[in-house]
Write a protein that holds these residues in place. Structure first.
Motif, PDB file in Angstrom:
ATOM      1  N   ASP A  67      35.791 -44.178  48.848  1.00 24.70           N
ATOM      2  CA  ASP A  67      37.472 -45.481  47.962  1.00 24.70           C
ATOM      3  C   ASP A  67      36.851 -46.027  47.265  1.00 24.70           C
ATOM      4  O   ASP A  67      38.216 -46.012  46.754  1.00 24.70           O
ATOM      5  CB  ASP A  67      37.503 -46.258  48.825  1.00 24.70           C
ATOM      6  N   LEU A  83      45.499 -46.780  48.401  1.00 20.83           N
ATOM      7  CA  LEU A  83      44.538 -46.616  49.223  1.00 20.83           C
ATOM      8  C   LEU A  83      44.611 -46.765  50.783  1.00 20.83           C
ATOM      9  O   LEU A  83      44.565 -45.975  52.131  1.00 20.83           O
ATOM     10  CB  LEU A  83      43.095 -47.381  48.897  1.00 20.83           C
ATOM     11  N   GLU A  84      45.630 -47.862  51.137  1.00 19.59           N
ATOM     12  CA  GLU A  84      45.802 -48.501  52.126  1.00 19.59           C
ATOM     13  C   GLU A  84      47.231 -48.040  52.579  1.00 19.59           C
ATOM     14  O   GLU A  84      47.869 -48.636  53.422  1.00 19.59           O
ATOM     15  CB  GLU A  84      45.072 -49.776  52.149  1.00 19.59           C
TER      16      GLU A  84
END
Length: 566
Positions: free
Chosen positions: A40, A123-124
């Motif tokens: 990540d 990313l989220e």
């Protein structure tokens, strides 16, 4: 890994806190409670470095940076790997939920955090990433918004997002196929604070935040997400009683290992202070580099040295240089005392209450009572081998404690936990509790000769102390009377012969003293009129009362002795 090892092994200049956080990182890699997965972090770093560019500025040779790739420095990558790399063993739950990042100005904090917010948002995205960037003033928050907007336009992606940039809202949002991202920038006093529901909260310039409740309101907006994260970024300020200063001290305890808080990531870069005197060698380029991770990248070594020499030659520039360029907290300009002198003196001694009872000391008392429901203070004062000792204790009605702690930013509950304060079980000041403190101190062995108190501010207390068998004298609050006790404490602290049992409550009060020099070496003092609420000096005031009684008793003895000899 190279960044952390270079610092731990001394190949790269770093302050104590930076060394400690790198040591913490290397230990965490071996901790069986966590998994470390860099995937990540590397995704976010790639997003930033391949899509973001500088909006403004120049490099060290004066070449324009606008439009050039926004490449992260090793310290910035270190932050990303820590925040996004550690997971609780066998889960997708991130270890770090909160971060405190503190470094000197012009080290690229704001653009880095803006880019990081965007990267984490992508990313989220599957979780519906709501991100808020908060500045104490809207102008601060808009720096982040404008940086993001500039980069969206540079990427040619502006048309794919809904952008609101008006007097009511500053936000960027958009559907991303398999997810959603929304970033909003708001001022800390916005009416929207209580309605936020966010994954990431970035709070800029924490040193301007007035209270813990302000911070907590923003942080709690992430409770709907399991991997929410609250990131506070700041430079040092000039109020050692502020929320940010207390947060810094808490984070230093985490790095020291005296407090365990595994969900809190700490990055502090500052000049080192002398452990004995608290002074900073502010003309030393090594200290400049410790406080500035972007040393000779975005911060010029030559310019830092010029500013340091100017601060040396012009004292009015010194506080600003220490706070903004070396990341050192300073006292407010109105403060009379240098708190480092008090701390340096206090650190020399370590007597406990039990040990002080056994020493051949005559103790003198002082009290400063509130009229209704505010901070009340009691003190014992004595001298041993030319060292003055002040034992102080505070009292506060529990009914008003929560409100006053938040409104005026007083760490009442921390003082209570540390034993420096008693919460009285009445809505107003209970004089009996203060009398009982003096009685208890006498019971455990303190020989209290005289207690000074201005009976206009509590006749019940005055009479109650007499009834309890104390010799209590009326001590009106005339500045010419208090000046002698004030000067005594001031001189002893400067000479390194003053001890107050490491009381943080006493330090808080000392830092709030504002004084005006009068004729004949007299001094008139009062509390600082602070922006963060009403300041308190009650514990210091009580110690002045007690020291005056000690000095007057010494004068009476000396006068009688001279009369007999003559």
């Amino acid at each position: 890994m190279e960044y952390a090892k270079n610092i731990v092994e001394g190949r790269k200049v770093a302050c104590k806190e930076t060394v400690q956080m790198c040591e913490r990182f290397l230990k965490d890699l071996e901790n069986p409670a966590y998994d470390f997965n860099p995937t990540d972090a590397e995704f976010v770093i790639q997003i930033i470095e391949k899509t973001f560019v500088h909006q403004k500025g120049e490099d060290m040779e004066g070449r324009p940076l606008r439009g050039t790739p926004f490449l992260l420095q090793p310290w910035q990558k270190f932050v990303v790997y820590n925040l996004l790399g550690f997971f609780h063993k066998g889960t997708k739950l991130r270890r770090f939920k909160e971060a405190f990042i503190m470094l000197a100005r012009k080290n690229g904090k704001t653009p880095f955090m803006s880019a990081l917010a965007w990267g984490i948002g992508l990313l989220e995205r599957k979780s519906g990433a709501e991100i808020v960037i908060v500045g104490e003033k809207l102008k601060q928050a808009l720096q982040s918004f404008n940086f993001l907007l500039f980069n969206l336009r540079h990427m040619g992606e502006e048309k794919n997002f809904r952008i609101l940039d008006n007097n009511q809202e500053h936000s960027i949002s958009g559907e991303l196929g398999d997810g959603y991202i929304r970033i909003e920038t708001i001022a800390g006093n916005s009416d929207r604070m209580d309605s936020l529901n966010t994954l990431i909260q970035i709070l800029d310039e924490l040193h301007l935040y007035k209270s813990a409740s302000h911070y907590n309101t923003i942080k709690e907006s992430g409770k709907a997400y399991r991997n929410s994260m609250c990131i506070g970024i700041t430079t040092a300020g000039d109020n050692p009683n502020s929320f940010c200063y207390n947060r810094m001290k808490y984070c230093q305890k985490i790095l020291d290992g005296t407090v365990k808080d595994e969900q809190y990531f700490v990055f502090i870069a500052k000049a080192d202070e002398d452990p004995e005197t608290g002074e900073v060698d502010y003309t030393n380029p090594i200290e400049h580099e410790k406080a500035n991770p972007n040393y000779n990248i975005s911060v010029s070594a030559h310019e830092l040295m010029n500013d340091a020499l100017q601060a040396q030659n012009d004292p009015q520039q010194r506080k600003s240089f220490l706070a903004k360029s070396l990341n050192i907290y300073t006292s407010a300009l109105k403060a009379y005392f240098n708190i480092d002198e008090f701390r340096s003196s206090d650190r020399k001694y370590n007597w406990t209450i039990e040990e002080l009872v056994k020493l051949p000391i005559k103790w003198y008392g002082g009290a400063d009572l509130s009229r209704m429901h505010d901070l009340t203070a009691a003190a014992l004062y004595g001298t041993y081998r030319d060292i003055d000792i002040a034992i102080t204790h505070a009292f506060f009605p529990i009914v008003a404690a929560h409100q006053k702690a938040e409104e005026d930013n007083i760490p009442l509950f921390g003082w209570k936990d540390d034993g420096w304060l008693t919460m009285t079980n009445t809505p107003t000041t209970n004089h009996t509790d203060i009398i009982n403190w003096f009685i208890n101190m006498r019971k455990i062995g303190f020989k209290i000769k005289i207690v000074g108190f201005d009976r206009r501010f509590g006749r019940e207390f005055f009479l109650g102390m007499k009834k309890a068998g104390f010799k209590i004298v009326d001590q009106p609050q005339y500045y010419y009377k208090k000046s002698e006790g004030f000067r005594r404490i001031e001189k002893k602290a400067k000479d390194g012969k003053f001890y107050y049992l490491h009381s943080e409550a006493y330090e808080y009060c000392v830092q709030n003293v504002h004084a005006v020099e009068k004729t004949d070496d007299m001094v008139m003092y009062e509390k600082i009129d602070g922006d963060d609420g009403v300041m308190r000096i009650d514990l210091f005031d009580a110690s002045v009362f007690a020291s005056v009684q000690m000095l007057e008793d010494m004068t009476r003895k000396q006068g009688a002795s001279e009369w007999l000899n003559n």
